[in-house]
Design an enzyme around this catalytic site. Structure first.
Site, PDB file in Angstrom:
ATOM      1  N   GLU A   1       0.826  -1.229   0.000  1.00 18.32           N
ATOM      2  CA  GLU A   1       0.000   0.000   0.000  1.00 18.32           C
ATOM      3  C   GLU A   1       0.856   1.273   0.000  1.00 18.32           C
ATOM      4  O   GLU A   1       0.621   2.189   0.807  1.00 18.32           O
ATOM      5  CB  GLU A   1      -0.970  -0.006   1.190  1.00 18.32           C
ATOM      6  CG  GLU A   1      -1.996  -1.113   1.080  1.00 18.32           C
ATOM      7  CD  GLU A   1      -3.086  -1.112   2.156  1.00 18.32           C
ATOM      8  OE1 GLU A   1      -3.047  -0.258   3.055  1.00 18.32           O
ATOM      9  OE2 GLU A   1      -3.974  -1.971   2.078  1.00 18.32           O
TER      10      GLU A   1
ATOM     11  N   GLU B   1      -5.128  -8.722   0.319  1.00 16.63           N
ATOM     12  CA  GLU B   1      -5.892  -8.327   1.507  1.00 16.63           C
ATOM     13  C   GLU B   1      -7.334  -8.168   1.084  1.00 16.63           C
ATOM     14  O   GLU B   1      -7.646  -7.348   0.206  1.00 16.63           O
ATOM     15  CB  GLU B   1      -5.367  -7.023   2.109  1.00 16.63           C
ATOM     16  CG  GLU B   1      -4.033  -7.182   2.811  1.00 16.63           C
ATOM     17  CD  GLU B   1      -3.598  -5.920   3.551  1.00 16.63           C
ATOM     18  OE1 GLU B   1      -4.469  -5.149   4.017  1.00 16.63           O
ATOM     19  OE2 GLU B   1      -2.375  -5.711   3.638  1.00 16.63           O
TER      20      GLU B   1
HETATM   21  O1  AHR Z   1      -4.924  -5.820   7.346  1.00 20.55           O
HETATM   22  C1  AHR Z   1      -4.834  -4.641   8.078  1.00 20.55           C
HETATM   23  C2  AHR Z   1      -4.149  -3.518   7.347  1.00 20.55           C
HETATM   24  O2  AHR Z   1      -4.972  -3.063   6.309  1.00 20.55           O
HETATM   25  C3  AHR Z   1      -2.840  -3.838   6.663  1.00 20.55           C
HETATM   26  O3  AHR Z   1      -1.767  -3.719   7.510  1.00 20.55           O
HETATM   27  C4  AHR Z   1      -2.759  -2.807   5.582  1.00 20.55           C
HETATM   28  O4  AHR Z   1      -1.998  -3.233   4.490  1.00 20.55           O
HETATM   29  C5  AHR Z   1      -4.197  -2.501   5.251  1.00 20.55           C
HETATM   30  O5  AHR Z   1      -4.445  -1.156   5.157  1.00 20.55           O
END
Ligand code: AHR
Length: 510
Positions: free
Chosen positions: A183, A311
């Site tokens: 990210e 994610e």
């Molecule tokens: O999964 C929780 C968080 O969400 C992670 O660390 C990040 O990559 C995302 O914003």
């Protein structure tokens, strides 16, 4: 592939087991363990737990290992997430009493470094999964990244390979999956980058990492799929990396493109239709991969990257803030949303090479621990059923039913996707079992459905539901469970999908 025809009359579902659409990569059922909240410490690693029977000699939670093993989760991503941006892997190796405690800036904790690379590799072995490591693109350097790769995979007489041996690990870990940051577009990220700066850096790091170990797979840090960040990074990085000394073009450098989306709403219909945004995001991102091929004039021999949805989940940060450990309490509505998420990955199996539920224990997770044991949240049940049964190939399904027509979150789901009351995907595995997952999103109507496919055979039925869409499993009683039964399709060709439920139907074809 699932097609849908709107109809006001009785719903029908037709399954076509011989119409194989695409092979499913089992990696779509991967997990994610971040140094965040109680995921690592007390989630998977809990050496100071007073109940010694609960802990392995390595300090791992036995109950967590026993819950995860039958799911056969193929890959776990580590050590973050946002945590990566200040993580220096060398802090987490060697004698524990010499490892430095550091301020952890993503979630505002102190990182003891008592759990690091070697412990994670041992845990992956214990749960029979492959590791997937995310590199520090925040405060980390390319030297450090290359050293980590050498520590994990080095086979020669070199410094970091020898350091691994000195720490008691003779054999290389052969870590295949490496992410080029996490990210990096986000304003919460240490060393947040512009798309141009990130793409330049990712391309150069990729070149060096693949020179060091050409067997690895590199995952580019995309955004949500349909964004200019995704377009630019793909365009910049999906190109030849110069000539080798033999005059051969060096590529491909990037094997997968990562995207992240979390969905959530207090409104049930917005909650359960929101994962369809991910389906559209995959479609658009897949086109951006094609566009990079076209614009960069890549040869047809070039391997086409897949999407790594590393994610995904139901998460509302205001409801369960990351700095407070993000311990979401999931409802029946959320279990339906997770089943729609997984239907999306099955329908899009051609494009998705990996997907990691965020996360695997305690943090926005289907599985929670306390001092004494574990709790399976509502969302555990669809995740378990998909991991166990939805494998092999995606097959064609046609659904005819009425659709939800109200607001969606994001609102562009309404404009870009259909939202039928029945959300469906189907698979056939290598042993000839057909499995169909049907989510009935309707809060008030059981849907009696003409179900064409099983042709007079006995069908095993797994059903997830409860009396209240807001029911949870966290208050000491299980309000949402999974039941197993049988349906004799030779006696009745109609199947009733209960309101607000997830149903998995499974039968063997001859
Ligand atoms: O999964 C929780 C968080 O969400 C992670 O660390 C990040 O990559 C995302 O914003």
């Amino acid at each position: 592939m699932t097609t849908h025809t709107p109809t006001n009359s009785a719903p029908s579902i037709s399954v076509f087991p011989t119409h194989r659409v695409s092979k499913i990569d089992r990696n779509i059922y991967s997990g994610f363990t971040e140094h965040m909240g109680r995921c690592i410490y007390t989630g998977i690693y809990d050496p100071t737990n007073p109940n010694k029977d609960l802990i392995t000699t390595e300090g791992f939670r036995k109950d967590v290992l026993e819950a995860l093993r039958p799911l056969d989760i193929p890959v776990f991503r580590y050590p973050g997430g946002n945590f990566c941006a200040t993580y220096h892997w060398q802090d987490g190796i060697g004698p524990r009493d010499q490892r430095p405690a550091r301020p952890e800036l993503a979630w505002g904790n102190i990182e003891s470094n008592h759990f690091g690379t070697d412990e994670f590799m041992a845990w992956c072995k214990a749960v029979n999964a492959e590791p997937y490591l995310c590199l520090n693109f925040g405060t980390g350097t390319l030297d450090e990244a290359m050293a980590w790769l050498e520590y994990c995979n080095g086979t020669k007489d070199t410094y970091y390979a020898n350091l691994r041996r000195k720490n008691g690990h003779t054999e290389p870990y052969n870590v295949k999956y490496w992410a080029l940051g996490n990210e990096m577009w986000g304003d919460w990220q240490l060393n947040q980058m512009t798309q141009e700066a990130y793409a330049d850096r990712a391309f150069q790091w990729a070149k060096a990492l693949k020179l060091l170990d050409p067997t690895i797979q590199l995952i580019l840090c995309g955004k949500e799929g349909p964004t200019s960040w995704d377009y630019h990074t793909l365009k910049h990085c999906l190109r030849p990396a110069g000539l080798s000394d033999l005059g051969e073009e060096r590529f491909p450098l990037v094997d997968m493109h990562s995207i992240h989306i979390y969905t959530a709403s207090e409104d049930h219909y917005e909650n359960v239709t929101a994962p369809l945004a991910a389906e559209r995001a995959i479609e658009v991102c897949s086109s951006l991969i094609d566009l990079a091929f076209v614009e960069n004039k890549l040869p047809p021999t070039q391997k086409r990257p897949t999407i790594c949805f590393d994610e995904w989940n139901v998460w509302s940060p205001p409801r369960a803030p990351g700095s407070a450990g993000a311990e979401e309490v999931y409802t029946l509505s959320d279990a339906l949303a997770v089943a729609v998420w997984l239907n999306v990955f099955v329908r899009k199996s051609k494009d998705v090479g990996m997907a990691c539920i965020a996360q695997s224990v305690n943090v926005i997770s289907p599985l929670m621990t306390n001092e004494k044991g574990i709790v399976k949240q509502t969302t555990w049940w669809p995740y378990e059923l998909f991991c166990r049964f939805m494998k092999g190939h995606t097959i064609a399904v046609h659904v005819a039913c009425d659709a939800y027509t109200g607001p969606t979150k994001p609102n562009w789901v309404r404009a870009t996707k259909e939202t039928p009351w029945l959300d469906v995907s189907a698979t056939v595995d290598d042993d000839g079992y057909v499995t169909v997952c049907v989510v009935n999103m309707h809060l008030d109507s059981d849907l009696k459905t003409a179900f064409a496919g099983p042709a007079g055979v006995k069908v095993t039925v797994y059903s997830i539901t409860g009396s209240d869409a807001k029911g949870t499993n966290m208050a000491g009683k299980e309000e949402v469970g999974m039941t197993e039964s049988e349906w004799d399709s030779s006696k009745d060709a109609d199947f009733v999908f209960p309101k607000c439920s997830v149903t998995m139907l499974r039968w063997k074809i001859t």
